[in-house]
Write an enzyme that holds these catalytic residues in place. Structure first.
Site, mmCIF file in Angstrom:
data_model
loop_
_atom_site.group_PDB
_atom_site.id
_atom_site.type_symbol
_atom_site.label_atom_id
_atom_site.label_comp_id
_atom_site.label_asym_id
_atom_site.label_seq_id
_atom_site.Cartn_x
_atom_site.Cartn_y
_atom_site.Cartn_z
ATOM 1 C CG HIS A 75 -1.948 -1.077 1.232
ATOM 2 N ND1 HIS A 75 -2.763 -1.369 0.158
ATOM 3 C CD2 HIS A 75 -2.283 -1.981 2.204
ATOM 4 C CE1 HIS A 75 -3.551 -2.397 0.471
ATOM 5 N NE2 HIS A 75 -3.266 -2.788 1.688
ATOM 6 C CG ASP A 112 -2.813 -8.398 1.394
ATOM 7 O OD1 ASP A 112 -1.942 -8.544 2.274
ATOM 8 O OD2 ASP A 112 -3.874 -7.748 1.578
ATOM 9 C CG HIS A 114 -6.551 -5.278 2.082
ATOM 10 N ND1 HIS A 114 -5.935 -6.009 3.067
ATOM 11 C CD2 HIS A 114 -7.731 -4.870 2.580
ATOM 12 C CE1 HIS A 114 -6.710 -6.019 4.151
ATOM 13 N NE2 HIS A 114 -7.815 -5.352 3.878
#
Ligand SMILES: [Zn+2]
Length: 225
Positions: A75, A112, A114
């Site tokens: 991220h 993952d 996300h």
């Protein structure tokens, strides 16, 4: 680490902090300065990025690797970050190999729970590096989606994995079983042998069900090894 380090066939390598010039291939100077304001965080984030670099380099030389590193990185974008991520470990590692002329094309599987928005942003100007964030909700369809994509990729010099174990059935992704991590490892291993002399590495991203995190990482490694 307790579980991975006792496996007889695995050797454990301690990473070195990533040099700033490696971080700056993926991030703006302003972002690095902001992280630097917290020295303890800065040092551990550099060490994590250094672990990803080591994993990529050892994989490039022919030995599959799993980087058991924290903080995660997927991220972290060029100028911002969220979700416990600070530096984009994956982007930093691949851009280092690319800058040295070792690789051109690469394939990243990010499993993952996300989407790895940071990795997508960091590598947006490198169309030869392909990224798959599978979206299927059902575990069988999820594996089939990966299998189908692996079957039609080419121009890959290394296979890289953002291994986020929060997609586990007991973690917040509520999807995959331990055996699925093994299966994905095995699929990636097979693809790497077909495409790029077996060059492959994985780095840890999310994973918050700590009771099973080690077991899941080991299952992935047993397929991937
Ligand atoms: Zn996650």
């Amino acid at each position: 680490m307790d579980l991975l380090s006792i496996q007889r066939d695995y050797s454990v390598i301690k990473p070195k902090a990533a040099p700033i010039e490696d971080v700056l291939r993926a991030h703006m100077e302003g972002h690095v300065s902001r992280i630097r304001q917290d020295d303890k965080l800065f040092q551990i984030a550099l060490l994590s990025a250094g672990g990803a670099i080591s994993a990529a380099e050892i994989a490039f030389d022919g030995e599959p690797t799993f980087a058991c590193i924290r903080p995660p990185g997927h991220h972290a974008s060029p100028a911002s970050c969220w979700g416990f991520c600070y530096f984009n470990n994956m982007g930093i590692a691949l851009l280092k190999l690319s800058s040295e002329g070792k690789i051109k094309g690469a394939f990243i599987l990010d499993f993952d729970a996300h989407t790895g928005d940071g990795t997508i942003n960091v590598l947006s100007e490198y169309p030869e590096i392909k990224i798959l964030n599978p979206f299927s909700c059902d575990r069988k369809a999820y594996i089939a989606e990966i299998e189908e994509r692996l079957a039609r990729i080419d121009g890959v010099d290394i296979i890289a994995v953002s291994a986020g174990f929060d997609s586990y059935e007991k973690d917040l992704g509520k999807k995959l079983k331990r055996f699925d991590f093994y299966l994905m490892g095995r699929l990636l291993k097979k693809a790497s042998k077909r495409l790029c002399n077996g060059r492959r590495f994985a780095i840890l991203e999310g994973g918050y069900y700590l009771k099973d995190l080690g077991k899941n990482a080991l299952a992935f490694c047993q397929g991937f090894e």
